[in-house]
Motif scaffolding. Sequence first.
Motif, mmCIF file in Angstrom:
data_model
loop_
_atom_site.group_PDB
_atom_site.id
_atom_site.type_symbol
_atom_site.label_atom_id
_atom_site.label_comp_id
_atom_site.label_asym_id
_atom_site.label_seq_id
_atom_site.Cartn_x
_atom_site.Cartn_y
_atom_site.Cartn_z
ATOM 1 N N PHE A 96 57.111 -59.511 51.685
ATOM 2 C CA PHE A 96 56.958 -58.066 51.736
ATOM 3 C C PHE A 96 57.090 -57.491 53.148
ATOM 4 N N ASP A 97 57.505 -58.330 54.090
ATOM 5 C CA ASP A 97 57.889 -57.829 55.409
ATOM 6 C C ASP A 97 59.377 -57.502 55.447
ATOM 7 N N LYS A 98 60.093 -57.861 54.384
ATOM 8 C CA LYS A 98 61.520 -57.589 54.281
ATOM 9 C C LYS A 98 61.764 -56.664 53.092
ATOM 10 N N PRO A 99 62.886 -55.922 53.083
ATOM 11 C CA PRO A 99 63.136 -54.947 52.018
ATOM 12 C C PRO A 99 63.097 -55.553 50.616
ATOM 13 N N VAL A 100 62.532 -54.769 49.704
ATOM 14 C CA VAL A 100 62.393 -55.160 48.301
ATOM 15 C C VAL A 100 62.892 -53.998 47.442
ATOM 16 N N ALA A 101 63.584 -54.316 46.368
ATOM 17 C CA ALA A 101 63.940 -53.303 45.374
ATOM 18 C C ALA A 101 62.886 -53.335 44.267
ATOM 19 N N ILE A 102 62.181 -52.231 44.097
ATOM 20 C CA ILE A 102 61.154 -52.120 43.059
ATOM 21 C C ILE A 102 61.810 -51.504 41.830
ATOM 22 N N MET A 103 61.856 -52.278 40.755
ATOM 23 C CA MET A 103 62.512 -51.843 39.519
ATOM 24 C C MET A 103 61.458 -51.331 38.549
ATOM 25 N N LEU A 104 61.567 -50.054 38.173
ATOM 26 C CA LEU A 104 60.612 -49.423 37.251
ATOM 27 C C LEU A 104 61.395 -48.784 36.103
ATOM 28 N N LEU A 105 62.065 -49.612 35.331
ATOM 29 C CA LEU A 105 62.906 -49.093 34.263
ATOM 30 C C LEU A 105 62.103 -48.954 32.968
ATOM 31 N N GLY A 106 61.945 -47.709 32.527
ATOM 32 C CA GLY A 106 61.270 -47.452 31.265
ATOM 33 C C GLY A 106 59.844 -47.960 31.219
ATOM 34 N N ILE A 107 59.120 -47.862 32.317
ATOM 35 C CA ILE A 107 57.744 -48.360 32.343
ATOM 36 C C ILE A 107 56.735 -47.258 32.651
ATOM 37 N N LEU A 108 57.078 -46.291 33.511
ATOM 38 C CA LEU A 108 56.113 -45.241 33.853
ATOM 39 C C LEU A 108 55.842 -44.321 32.672
ATOM 40 N N ASN A 109 56.725 -44.305 31.690
ATOM 41 C CA ASN A 109 56.494 -43.498 30.487
ATOM 42 C C ASN A 109 55.347 -44.030 29.644
ATOM 43 N N PHE A 110 54.888 -45.250 29.942
ATOM 44 C CA PHE A 110 53.724 -45.804 29.248
ATOM 45 C C PHE A 110 52.437 -45.589 30.047
ATOM 46 N N VAL A 111 52.556 -44.944 31.192
ATOM 47 C CA VAL A 111 51.388 -44.515 31.967
ATOM 48 C C VAL A 111 51.244 -43.026 31.672
ATOM 49 N N LEU A 112 50.326 -42.683 30.774
ATOM 50 C CA LEU A 112 50.296 -41.332 30.229
ATOM 51 C C LEU A 112 49.847 -40.282 31.228
ATOM 52 N N ASP A 113 48.982 -40.653 32.152
ATOM 53 C CA ASP A 113 48.488 -39.706 33.149
ATOM 54 C C ASP A 113 49.473 -39.645 34.318
ATOM 55 N N THR A 114 50.032 -38.479 34.576
ATOM 56 C CA THR A 114 51.062 -38.353 35.611
ATOM 57 C C THR A 114 50.512 -38.638 36.998
ATOM 58 N N ASP A 115 49.285 -38.236 37.270
ATOM 59 C CA ASP A 115 48.694 -38.535 38.573
ATOM 60 C C ASP A 115 48.565 -40.039 38.773
ATOM 61 N N GLU A 116 48.171 -40.749 37.724
ATOM 62 C CA GLU A 116 48.056 -42.207 37.834
ATOM 63 C C GLU A 116 49.430 -42.837 38.038
ATOM 64 N N ALA A 117 50.419 -42.360 37.293
ATOM 65 C CA ALA A 117 51.778 -42.894 37.446
ATOM 66 C C ALA A 117 52.279 -42.679 38.873
ATOM 67 N N THR A 118 52.006 -41.503 39.422
ATOM 68 C CA THR A 118 52.403 -41.201 40.799
ATOM 69 C C THR A 118 51.706 -42.139 41.766
#
Length: 268
Positions: A152-174
Motif C-alpha cells: 500500500f505504499d505503491k499505487p493500487v486500483a480499488i475496484m468497486l463494481l456493483g458493491i456500493l449499491n448494497f450499502v444502503l446508507d449513502t453517508d456510510e458508503a461515502t
Amino acid sequence: MSDDSAQQPGERIASHIAHNARVWNYWLGGKDHYEVDEQVGTMVTSMYPSIGEVARADRDFLGRAVGFLAGEAGIRQFLDIGTGLPTVDNTHEVAQRIAPDARIVYVDNDPIVLTHARALLTSSAEGSTSYVDADAHDPAAIIEAASGTLDFDKPVAIMLLGILNFVLDTDEATSIVRRLVDAVPSGSYVVLTHPTLELGGEGNEAAMKFWNENATPPITARTGAEVAAFLDGLEILEPGLVSCARWRTEGTEEGPLVAQFGVVARKP
C-alpha cells in the motif's frame, strides 16, 4: 472481518434465499446458482427486461477498465471488492495478460463465492492472486488482510463494481470509499459501477422493490450526483461518469445505454 468468517462455507450458504452473486451469475448465463436464484432472476427480468444487458455491460466495463489500468496507466496492484462468482475475464486474467507480474486481491464475504474463488482464481507464475473473506462495510479489515499481498505504499486500483449499491446508507458508503482511498498513495485509482434510476432506468424501481422483498442483500439505486460525490477530491477520467456500456468503447461496438453508471478516477 465478517462476524461469521470462522464458519465453514457450507454452514453459511443460505440456499433457500436468492443471493446477488448467484442471481448475477444466472443473468450472465452461468451455472453456479440455485433454483431460488433462477426464480428471482427470472421475475426481475420480467419486470426489468434489460437487467441482463446491465450485467453484461458491467462485466465488459471491468475488462476495459482493467485493461486501461494495467496497460496505459501502468497499475500492477488491484483490490477487487465484491468479487462475485468467478466467470470469464476476471480482474486478474485481464490484468495479468497485459502485466504478468500484477498482484490482485479479491474481497467478498459470500461463502459460495469463497469456495469458487479458492478453486478458480489462480495466478500467473510471475504475479499473485489471493482472496480475502471480508465485508465491504469494514474497509479497515480489508486493507489489513490485503496488505499480505499488496504493497500500500505503491499505487493500487480499488475496484468497486456493483458493491456500493448494497450499502444502503449513502453517508456510510461515502465513508467506505474515503477510508479506502486514504489507505492508498497518489497515483492510485478507483473503479466504480452503480445502478441508477436515471439513464432510462426508471422501470427498475419496481424490480428493486421486489428484490428487496425476496432476495439478499437489499439494494438501492443512486443518482449521478450521489455517485459522483463518492469521488470528491479525485480526478475523474474521460469520458466522466457515464453509462458503463459507454465508457471508452473506442474501437469496439458501443453497447446499449444501460442504467448502470461506470467511472474511473485517479487519486492526485
